[in-house]
Motif scaffolding. Structure first.
Motif, PDB file in Angstrom:
ATOM      1  N   ARG A   1      70.432  22.892  50.972  1.00  0.00           N
ATOM      2  CA  ARG A   1      70.836  22.189  50.567  1.00  0.00           C
ATOM      3  C   ARG A   1      72.515  22.182  50.958  1.00  0.00           C
ATOM      4  O   ARG A   1      73.617  21.230  51.376  1.00  0.00           O
ATOM      5  CB  ARG A   1      71.006  20.771  48.560  1.00  0.00           C
ATOM      6  CG  ARG A   1      69.858  20.504  48.890  1.00  0.00           C
ATOM      7  CD  ARG A   1      69.643  20.202  46.934  1.00  0.00           C
ATOM      8  NE  ARG A   1      68.596  19.551  47.036  1.00  0.00           N
ATOM      9  CZ  ARG A   1      68.341  18.560  47.458  1.00  0.00           C
ATOM     10  NH1 ARG A   1      69.794  17.337  47.661  1.00  0.00           N
ATOM     11  NH2 ARG A   1      67.043  17.875  47.261  1.00  0.00           N
TER      12      ARG A   1
ATOM     13  N   ARG B   1      75.050  20.852  54.016  1.00  0.00           N
ATOM     14  CA  ARG B   1      76.393  20.067  53.639  1.00  0.00           C
ATOM     15  C   ARG B   1      77.109  20.634  54.577  1.00  0.00           C
ATOM     16  O   ARG B   1      78.156  20.025  54.868  1.00  0.00           O
ATOM     17  CB  ARG B   1      75.855  19.903  51.892  1.00  0.00           C
ATOM     18  CG  ARG B   1      77.705  19.052  51.759  1.00  0.00           C
ATOM     19  CD  ARG B   1      77.644  19.402  50.321  1.00  0.00           C
ATOM     20  NE  ARG B   1      77.897  20.237  49.563  1.00  0.00           N
ATOM     21  CZ  ARG B   1      76.893  21.453  48.816  1.00  0.00           C
ATOM     22  NH1 ARG B   1      76.197  20.839  48.336  1.00  0.00           N
ATOM     23  NH2 ARG B   1      77.362  22.670  48.238  1.00  0.00           N
ATOM     24  N   GLU B   2      77.426  21.587  54.436  1.00  0.00           N
ATOM     25  CA  GLU B   2      78.610  23.068  54.822  1.00  0.00           C
ATOM     26  C   GLU B   2      78.567  22.701  56.301  1.00  0.00           C
ATOM     27  O   GLU B   2      79.537  22.846  57.139  1.00  0.00           O
ATOM     28  CB  GLU B   2      78.566  23.787  54.467  1.00  0.00           C
ATOM     29  CG  GLU B   2      78.800  23.923  52.360  1.00  0.00           C
ATOM     30  CD  GLU B   2      80.379  23.135  52.458  1.00  0.00           C
ATOM     31  OE1 GLU B   2      80.890  23.097  53.268  1.00  0.00           O
ATOM     32  OE2 GLU B   2      80.173  22.091  51.484  1.00  0.00           O
TER      33      GLU B   2
ATOM     34  N   ARG C   1      77.172  20.066  59.235  1.00  0.00           N
ATOM     35  CA  ARG C   1      76.023  19.461  59.118  1.00  0.00           C
ATOM     36  C   ARG C   1      75.837  19.094  60.495  1.00  0.00           C
ATOM     37  O   ARG C   1      74.513  18.390  60.814  1.00  0.00           O
ATOM     38  CB  ARG C   1      76.705  17.950  58.118  1.00  0.00           C
ATOM     39  CG  ARG C   1      75.651  16.556  58.550  1.00  0.00           C
ATOM     40  CD  ARG C   1      74.952  16.389  57.541  1.00  0.00           C
ATOM     41  NE  ARG C   1      73.586  16.379  57.749  1.00  0.00           N
ATOM     42  CZ  ARG C   1      72.314  15.981  56.797  1.00  0.00           C
ATOM     43  NH1 ARG C   1      72.269  16.635  56.054  1.00  0.00           N
ATOM     44  NH2 ARG C   1      71.266  15.929  57.575  1.00  0.00           N
TER      45      ARG C   1
END
Length: 230
Positions: A131, A135-136, A138
Motif C-alpha cells: 500500500r 501510494r508513494e 503511483r
C-alpha cells in the motif's frame, strides 16, 4: 552420556538448532496463524534443507533459483487451516522473513557468506508495504504492477469467453486476483514484478525497504491487517 560427548553433540548440532529456532520465530508471526496444524515444524525442516544450498556458487541467479524452488515447494506442500492451497504471495512471506532474520540480522551461516547473500535477499511482501509503495510511487506502480494484473485478467477473460460469455477483465481480476494488496492474490508473475520494482528503488540492498513495514505498522497503531489480505 559423558560430558565431552554432550559438548560434541551440541556443538555439531548448533547450526541446525539456530536454523530451526529462527525458522519457527519467523514463521509464526509471518503466516503461521493461517496455515494448517504442524506447519511450523515442517517449515523448520524445509529451512534446514534449504540453507546448505546457498553455499558454493554465490550469484543472484543461483539465489533466485533456490528461492523459486523453495517457494514452489511451500505452495505444493502446505495448506491453510481451511485446507486451501497457498498462493505464491503467501508462500514467500515466511521464507523471506526467515532469510531476513537468519542472513541479514544474524549474519548466518557465517558473516562472509551472509555479506554476499544480503544484496540478493527479497523483500517480504505484505499489505502495509505494498500500500505504501503504491501510494508513494503511483506511476511506477501502475506501470509495473497494475499493468500485469490487467494483462492476466484480460488473458483469463479471453479463455473464459466460451463458457462465461458475460465475463469482463475487470470482473475476472476481482474474482481471480482479489484485493490488489492481498497476498492471496499474488501469483508468481506478480511477485517477481514486485521484487524487480522494489530492487529498482534500492538496488544495493532491497531488503532495506522492509523497514517501511515497521514504520507503517507504528503509524497506524499496530498494523491491523484487513480481512483477506493475508
Amino acid at each position: 552420556m559423558e560430558k565431552l560427548e554432550l559438548v560434541r553433540l551440541l556443538s555439531n548440532r548448533e547450526p541446525e538448532a539456530i536454523i530451526r529456532t529462527l525458522a519457527m520465530m519467523a514463521f509464526i508471526p509471518a503466516i503461521g496463524r493461517v496455515l494448517e496444524e504442524g506447519s511450523v515444524d515442517r517449515f523448520a525442516d524445509l529451512m534446514n534443507e534449504t540453507v546448505p544450498k546457498f553455499y558454493g556458487y554465490v550469484t543472484r541467479e543461483h539465489f533466485d533459483g533456490i528461492h523459486a524452488q523453495t517457494c514452489d515447494q511451500i505452495v505444493s506442500s502446505f495448506k491453510t487451516n481451511r485446507n486451501e492451497k497457498l498462493s505464491y504471495g503467501q508462500a514467500q512471506k515466511p521464507l523471506n522473513v526467515f532469510l531476513k532474520v537468519y542472513v541479514d540480522w544474524a549474519k548466518r551461516p557465517d558473516k562472509d557468506l551472509a555479506d554476499k547473500l544480503i544484496p540478493f535477499l527479497h523483500v517480504p511482501l505484505d499489505s502495509l508495504l505494498m500500500r505504501f509503495i503504491a501510494r508513494e510511487f503511483r506511476s511506477e506502480y501502475d506501470t509495473r504492477i497494475t499493468s500485469i494484473r490487467k494483462q492476466l485478467a484480460e488473458r483469463t477473460a479471453e479463455r473464459l469467453k466460451e463458457h462465461l460469455p458475460d465475463s469482463t477483465p475487470r470482473a475476472v481480476e476481482r474474482a481471480l486476483l482479489g484485493n490488489e494488496f492481498s497476498l492471496v492474490g499474488i501469483n508468481k508473475e506478480i511477485y517477481l514484478a514486485w521484487q524487480e520494482f522494489l530492487r529498482s528503488l534500492w538496488p544495493g540492498k532491497p531488503l532495506m525497504l522492509d523497514i517501511i513495514w515497521v514504520l507503517e505498522r507504528a503509524r497506524i497503531g499496530g498494523g491491523r491487517v484487513q480481512e483477506g489480505e493475508v
